[in-house]
Write an enzyme that holds these catalytic residues in place. Structure first.
Site, PDB file in Angstrom:
ATOM      1  N   SER A   9      15.566  52.977  24.526  1.00 49.76           N
ATOM      2  CA  SER A   9      15.555  53.904  23.045  1.00 49.76           C
ATOM      3  C   SER A   9      16.809  54.498  22.773  1.00 49.76           C
ATOM      4  O   SER A   9      17.088  55.472  23.426  1.00 49.76           O
ATOM      5  CB  SER A   9      14.202  54.743  23.228  1.00 49.76           C
ATOM      6  N   HIS A  34      15.564  49.396  21.687  1.00 52.92           N
ATOM      7  CA  HIS A  34      14.627  49.822  20.826  1.00 52.92           C
ATOM      8  C   HIS A  34      15.167  50.960  20.120  1.00 52.92           C
ATOM      9  O   HIS A  34      16.005  51.858  20.245  1.00 52.92           O
ATOM     10  CB  HIS A  34      13.720  50.548  21.819  1.00 52.92           C
ATOM     11  N   ASP A  36      14.054  53.846  17.078  1.00 53.41           N
ATOM     12  CA  ASP A  36      12.877  54.756  16.538  1.00 53.41           C
ATOM     13  C   ASP A  36      13.190  55.264  15.180  1.00 53.41           C
ATOM     14  O   ASP A  36      14.377  56.071  14.914  1.00 53.41           O
ATOM     15  CB  ASP A  36      12.940  55.760  17.472  1.00 53.41           C
ATOM     16  N   MET A  38      11.795  57.581  12.250  1.00 52.10           N
ATOM     17  CA  MET A  38      10.843  58.725  12.231  1.00 52.10           C
ATOM     18  C   MET A  38      11.374  59.241  10.709  1.00 52.10           C
ATOM     19  O   MET A  38      12.616  59.451  10.223  1.00 52.10           O
ATOM     20  CB  MET A  38      11.024  59.893  12.978  1.00 52.10           C
ATOM     21  N   HIS A  67      10.835  50.263  15.599  1.00 53.22           N
ATOM     22  CA  HIS A  67       9.547  50.911  15.830  1.00 53.22           C
ATOM     23  C   HIS A  67       9.374  51.829  14.437  1.00 53.22           C
ATOM     24  O   HIS A  67      10.073  53.028  14.588  1.00 53.22           O
ATOM     25  CB  HIS A  67       9.419  51.667  16.990  1.00 53.22           C
ATOM     26  N   MET A  69       8.070  54.568  12.508  1.00 57.10           N
ATOM     27  CA  MET A  69       7.038  55.584  12.554  1.00 57.10           C
ATOM     28  C   MET A  69       7.297  56.336  10.945  1.00 57.10           C
ATOM     29  O   MET A  69       7.592  57.586  10.630  1.00 57.10           O
ATOM     30  CB  MET A  69       7.342  56.702  13.424  1.00 57.10           C
ATOM     31  N   MET A 138       1.628  53.543  22.707  1.00 61.07           N
ATOM     32  CA  MET A 138       2.448  54.826  22.863  1.00 61.07           C
ATOM     33  C   MET A 138       1.677  55.739  24.053  1.00 61.07           C
ATOM     34  O   MET A 138       0.550  55.643  24.042  1.00 61.07           O
ATOM     35  CB  MET A 138       2.246  55.716  21.584  1.00 61.07           C
ATOM     36  N   GLY A 143       6.858  61.151  18.078  1.00 60.51           N
ATOM     37  CA  GLY A 143       7.786  62.239  17.169  1.00 60.51           C
ATOM     38  C   GLY A 143       8.918  62.751  17.865  1.00 60.51           C
ATOM     39  O   GLY A 143       9.926  62.921  17.170  1.00 60.51           O
ATOM     40  N   PHE A 144       8.732  62.693  19.103  1.00 55.78           N
ATOM     41  CA  PHE A 144       9.978  63.438  19.872  1.00 55.78           C
ATOM     42  C   PHE A 144      10.469  62.752  21.165  1.00 55.78           C
ATOM     43  O   PHE A 144       9.265  62.113  21.680  1.00 55.78           O
ATOM     44  CB  PHE A 144       9.550  64.937  20.088  1.00 55.78           C
ATOM     45  N   ASP A 176       5.583  52.840  25.303  1.00 53.72           N
ATOM     46  CA  ASP A 176       6.543  53.805  25.115  1.00 53.72           C
ATOM     47  C   ASP A 176       6.081  55.133  25.187  1.00 53.72           C
ATOM     48  O   ASP A 176       5.342  55.269  24.788  1.00 53.72           O
ATOM     49  CB  ASP A 176       7.220  53.286  23.407  1.00 53.72           C
ATOM     50  N   GLY A 177       6.893  56.048  25.927  1.00 52.41           N
ATOM     51  CA  GLY A 177       6.630  57.274  25.946  1.00 52.41           C
ATOM     52  C   GLY A 177       6.541  57.763  27.596  1.00 52.41           C
ATOM     53  O   GLY A 177       5.769  57.487  28.164  1.00 52.41           O
ATOM     54  N   SER A 199      15.092  58.985  27.461  1.00 49.53           N
ATOM     55  CA  SER A 199      16.116  59.991  28.204  1.00 49.53           C
ATOM     56  C   SER A 199      15.961  59.589  29.670  1.00 49.53           C
ATOM     57  O   SER A 199      17.129  59.874  30.496  1.00 49.53           O
ATOM     58  CB  SER A 199      15.261  61.287  28.359  1.00 49.53           C
TER      59      SER A 199
END
Length: 221
Positions: A9, A34, A36, A38, A67, A69, A138, A143-144, A176-177, A199
């Site tokens: 990501s 990926h 993201d 938002m 993705h 959001m 998820m 969100g973060f 994801d997550g 990360s």
């Protein structure tokens, strides 16, 4: 035999040198990028839009997995398709007409998918499996970046795998997550085949070492 895909990501990448970052992570063995998105509306954060997708598209040959959001989703779907997205997923809560949104993605030449938050039921899939190319589970609340994996997600991954198998369709099952070297095998054992990691990859100095270690874990499943 299952084909496993690693999807870093870019939310966790160094945005000051994003082109270099996506090139480096693909060279290190990434299968998918990926992306993201938002909107500070559907989720409490604001990230990147179609112009950034368009900017990184020439730097990589691998698929870009967007993705969304955002709410509402339909307005932005064509923009990402034109910007070079290959896969576009969205949250069922963010669309007034899920079937129409899925068809809109496909009409613009992209693969389409639905994203399920920890508290969102998979029942949304019941009448739209014929338009689904990817299911994204998820394992954190969206969100973060940098959040910890929610173990309950493993049950939802297993349930999604059952639905995919019963459908007989070729549908990717992404998670994801909080995916890291020490939990990627558990997610794979539950039925996931595509793994988003932010990360865990971009936060380390050697991207290839992390991706290789993840693949070594997946080889044990």
């Amino acid at each position: 035999m299952t084909t496993f895909r690693i999807a870093p990501s870019i939310l966790s990448a160094d945005f000051a040198r994003l082109g270099e970052e996506v090139r480096n992570v693909v060279t290190a063995g990434a299968d998918i990028i990926h992306f993201d998105v938002m909107d500070n509306h559907y989720v409490p954060n604001l990230t990147i839009g179609p112009l950034v997708c368009e900017a990184i598209r020439p730097h990589v040959q691998v698929p870009i997995d967007v993705h969304l959001m955002v709410k509402p989703v339909d307005r932005i779907i064509p923009d990402f398709a034109k910007a070079g997205a290959n896969i576009i997923t969205f949250h069922p809560e963010a669309s007034d007409h899920i079937d129409r949104s899925l068809q809109l993605i496909r009409d613009h030449g992209c693969k389409a998918g639905l994203v399920f938050n920890p508290g969102t039921p998979l029942s949304y899939l019941e009448h739209v499996m014929d338009k689904i190319d990817m299911i994204l589970i998820m394992s954190v609340n969206p969100g973060f970046g940098g959040q910890s994996f929610i173990p309950q997600a493993l049950k939802k991954i297993a349930e999604a795998r059952r639905l995919i198998d019963e459908s007989g369709r070729d549908i990717l099952l992404e998670v994801d997550g909080g995916i890291k070297i020490d939990n990627i095998a558990a997610a794979a054992a539950a039925g996931a085949d595509t793994f988003v990691a932010g990360s865990a990859i971009f936060g380390k100095p050697d991207y290839k070492a992390v991706i290789d270690a993840m693949r070594a874990q997946l080889a044990t499943v």
